[in-house]
Design a protein around this motif. Structure first.
Motif, PDB file in Angstrom:
ATOM      1  N   ALA A   1      23.624 103.197  12.910  1.00  0.00           N
ATOM      2  CA  ALA A   1      24.189 103.067  14.295  1.00  0.00           C
ATOM      3  C   ALA A   1      24.179 104.617  15.027  1.00  0.00           C
ATOM      4  O   ALA A   1      23.734 104.596  16.234  1.00  0.00           O
ATOM      5  N   THR A   2      24.822 105.335  14.233  1.00  0.00           N
ATOM      6  CA  THR A   2      25.070 106.708  14.619  1.00  0.00           C
ATOM      7  C   THR A   2      23.808 107.516  15.106  1.00  0.00           C
ATOM      8  O   THR A   2      23.609 108.012  16.129  1.00  0.00           O
TER       9      THR A   2
ATOM     10  N   SER B   1      18.290 108.450  20.586  1.00  0.00           N
ATOM     11  CA  SER B   1      18.239 107.784  22.053  1.00  0.00           C
ATOM     12  C   SER B   1      18.369 109.013  22.932  1.00  0.00           C
ATOM     13  O   SER B   1      19.090 110.014  23.235  1.00  0.00           O
TER      14      SER B   1
ATOM     15  N   LEU C   1      21.628 106.195  17.992  1.00  0.00           N
ATOM     16  CA  LEU C   1      22.472 106.313  19.169  1.00  0.00           C
ATOM     17  C   LEU C   1      22.155 107.958  19.428  1.00  0.00           C
ATOM     18  O   LEU C   1      22.012 108.463  20.697  1.00  0.00           O
ATOM     19  N   ASN C   2      22.156 108.854  18.401  1.00  0.00           N
ATOM     20  CA  ASN C   2      22.057 110.215  18.625  1.00  0.00           C
ATOM     21  C   ASN C   2      20.575 110.514  19.001  1.00  0.00           C
ATOM     22  O   ASN C   2      20.341 111.439  19.746  1.00  0.00           O
TER      23      ASN C   2
END
Length: 97
Positions: A26-27, A33, A30-31
């Motif tokens: 997930a991290t 995106s 998000l990074n």
């Protein structure tokens, strides 16, 4: 009282590893995106620019007088103006502009 369900150490380790992997995925997602588009510049009225400059002047004077240890408060209500400079002032003090 019923006995609690015993789980093995392997089960706990496996669950912990799955949660860690999900968090890392997930991290990474998000990074990767793209960053959101910056807000477009809005024109600031002359009255708001004058108000912001006045507040900057007051902040500078207050910083010189007491070395920055005091509290400087401003009223939210300004009498005699039809223009609401709340957003402009907030953006300026946050350093967005």
């Amino acid at each position: 009282m019923p006995k609690p369900i015993r789980t093995s150490r392997r089960t706990w380790v496996a669950a912990w590893a799955v949660l860690c992997a999900a968090g890392l995925a997930a991290t990474a997602g998000l990074n990767a995106s793209p960053a959101p588009d910056p807000r477009p510049e809005r024109p600031v009225s002359a009255e708001c620019a004058e108000y912001v400059a006045d507040i900057e002047k007051q902040l500078a004077e207050a910083g010189k007088e007491d070395g920055g240890d005091g509290v400087l408060a401003f009223s939210r209500v300004r009498v005699g103006t039809g223009d609401d400079c709340t957003e402009e002032l907030r953006d300026h003090l946050r350093g967005d502009r």
